[in-house]
Design an enzyme around this catalytic site. Structure first.
Site, mmCIF file in Angstrom:
data_model
loop_
_atom_site.group_PDB
_atom_site.id
_atom_site.type_symbol
_atom_site.label_atom_id
_atom_site.label_comp_id
_atom_site.label_asym_id
_atom_site.label_seq_id
_atom_site.Cartn_x
_atom_site.Cartn_y
_atom_site.Cartn_z
ATOM 1 N N ASP A 1 20.097 23.740 -25.630
ATOM 2 C CA ASP A 1 20.911 24.517 -24.692
ATOM 3 C C ASP A 1 20.386 24.169 -23.427
ATOM 4 O O ASP A 1 19.132 24.581 -23.279
ATOM 5 C CB ASP A 1 20.964 26.167 -25.078
ATOM 6 N N ILE A 2 21.288 24.513 -22.503
ATOM 7 C CA ILE A 2 20.804 24.395 -20.949
ATOM 8 C C ILE A 2 19.874 25.575 -20.411
ATOM 9 O O ILE A 2 19.157 25.638 -19.548
ATOM 10 C CB ILE A 2 21.950 23.892 -20.003
ATOM 11 N N ASN B 1 29.629 32.834 -31.520
ATOM 12 C CA ASN B 1 30.221 33.828 -30.682
ATOM 13 C C ASN B 1 31.862 33.703 -30.828
ATOM 14 O O ASN B 1 31.993 32.296 -30.612
ATOM 15 C CB ASN B 1 29.693 33.685 -29.441
ATOM 16 N N GLY C 1 31.019 37.521 -26.967
ATOM 17 C CA GLY C 1 30.127 36.775 -26.003
ATOM 18 C C GLY C 1 30.311 35.332 -25.756
ATOM 19 O O GLY C 1 29.557 34.622 -25.556
ATOM 20 N N GLN C 2 31.520 34.839 -26.126
ATOM 21 C CA GLN C 2 31.963 33.312 -26.002
ATOM 22 C C GLN C 2 31.953 33.049 -24.409
ATOM 23 O O GLN C 2 33.080 33.672 -23.997
ATOM 24 C CB GLN C 2 33.084 32.957 -26.958
ATOM 25 N N HIS D 1 31.263 26.238 -31.420
ATOM 26 C CA HIS D 1 29.716 25.935 -31.408
ATOM 27 C C HIS D 1 28.825 26.710 -32.096
ATOM 28 O O HIS D 1 29.131 28.069 -32.063
ATOM 29 C CB HIS D 1 29.123 25.521 -29.975
ATOM 30 N N HIS E 1 24.958 28.418 -32.482
ATOM 31 C CA HIS E 1 23.649 28.620 -31.795
ATOM 32 C C HIS E 1 22.795 28.335 -32.920
ATOM 33 O O HIS E 1 22.846 29.103 -33.828
ATOM 34 C CB HIS E 1 23.603 29.961 -30.776
HETATM 35 P P1 AMP Z 1 28.522 30.841 -25.803
HETATM 36 O O1 AMP Z 1 28.352 32.317 -25.039
HETATM 37 O O2 AMP Z 1 28.440 31.166 -27.387
HETATM 38 O O3 AMP Z 1 30.040 30.292 -25.303
HETATM 39 O O4 AMP Z 1 27.434 30.000 -25.532
HETATM 40 C C1 AMP Z 1 27.691 29.010 -24.583
HETATM 41 C C2 AMP Z 1 26.180 28.163 -24.429
HETATM 42 O O5 AMP Z 1 26.433 26.996 -23.724
HETATM 43 C C3 AMP Z 1 25.163 28.944 -23.494
HETATM 44 O O6 AMP Z 1 23.967 29.393 -24.358
HETATM 45 C C4 AMP Z 1 24.908 28.058 -22.195
HETATM 46 O O7 AMP Z 1 23.511 28.103 -21.822
HETATM 47 C C5 AMP Z 1 25.402 26.732 -22.847
HETATM 48 N N1 AMP Z 1 25.702 25.774 -21.947
HETATM 49 C C6 AMP Z 1 26.539 25.710 -20.895
HETATM 50 N N2 AMP Z 1 26.693 24.554 -20.484
HETATM 51 C C7 AMP Z 1 25.729 23.448 -20.836
HETATM 52 C C8 AMP Z 1 25.507 22.449 -20.786
HETATM 53 N N3 AMP Z 1 26.069 21.471 -19.848
HETATM 54 N N4 AMP Z 1 24.374 21.788 -21.650
HETATM 55 C C9 AMP Z 1 23.930 22.585 -22.582
HETATM 56 N N5 AMP Z 1 24.013 23.822 -22.904
HETATM 57 C C10 AMP Z 1 25.225 24.403 -22.130
#
Ligand code: AMP
Ligand code: ZN
Length: 114
Positions: free
Chosen positions: A30-31, A87, A93-94, A100, A102
């Site tokens: 995760d970024i 999520n 919280g999505q 995906h 986590h």
């Molecule tokens: P969610 O809130 O469950 O949709 O989680 C989305 C996740 O994607 C968050 O934890 C972000 O930090 C992560 N995210 C968004 N863009 C990227 C990216 N380019 N590379 C890796 N993680 C990302």
């Protein structure tokens, strides 16, 4: 889906720190990590949310647990433990509308989650 950030990571159009890949699943860091280990485990098919799962996704979803198992082994977090979270939609919280999982580990998790 061309505008989807996770589809772009899957197609290697955008760089991701890839941990694991097979024909159905991709896992990358995760970024914006919320724990010392924070991996996103993503089906290669663009499925927006848990609500969009259909009969034809049984095979992909059936393999999800095995993929999680491989990644917890790669990351060496099986002991003392870890958390997996999916999520769904705004109240869940999505933020990214490509399904995906986590994987969070490396610190003590708390309950209830925020
Ligand atoms: P969610 O809130 O469950 O949709 O989680 C989305 C996740 O994607 C968050 O934890 C972000 O930090 C992560 N995210 C968004 N863009 C990227 C990216 N380019 N590379 C890796 N993680 C990302
Ligand atoms: Zn996508």
């Amino acid at each position: 889906m061309s505008s989807c950030i996770f589809c772009k990571i899957i197609s290697k159009e955008i760089e991701g720190k890839i941990i694991y890949e097979d024909d159905q699943w991709l896992a990358f860091d995760d970024i914006n990590p919320q724990a010392p280990v924070h991996v996103l485990i993503v089906p290669k098919e663009h499925i927006p949310t848990l609500n969009d799962l259909k009969e034809n996704h049984r095979d992909i979803i059936g393999n999800m647990g095995v993929v999680i198992n491989k990644i917890t082994e790669i990351k060496n977090v099986r002991e003392p433990g870890f958390r997996v979270v999916i999520n769904c939609n705004p109240a869940g919280g999505q933020l990214v509308y490509h399904l995906h999982v986590h994987l969070l580990a490396g610190r003590q998790m708390h309950w209830p989650p925020g």
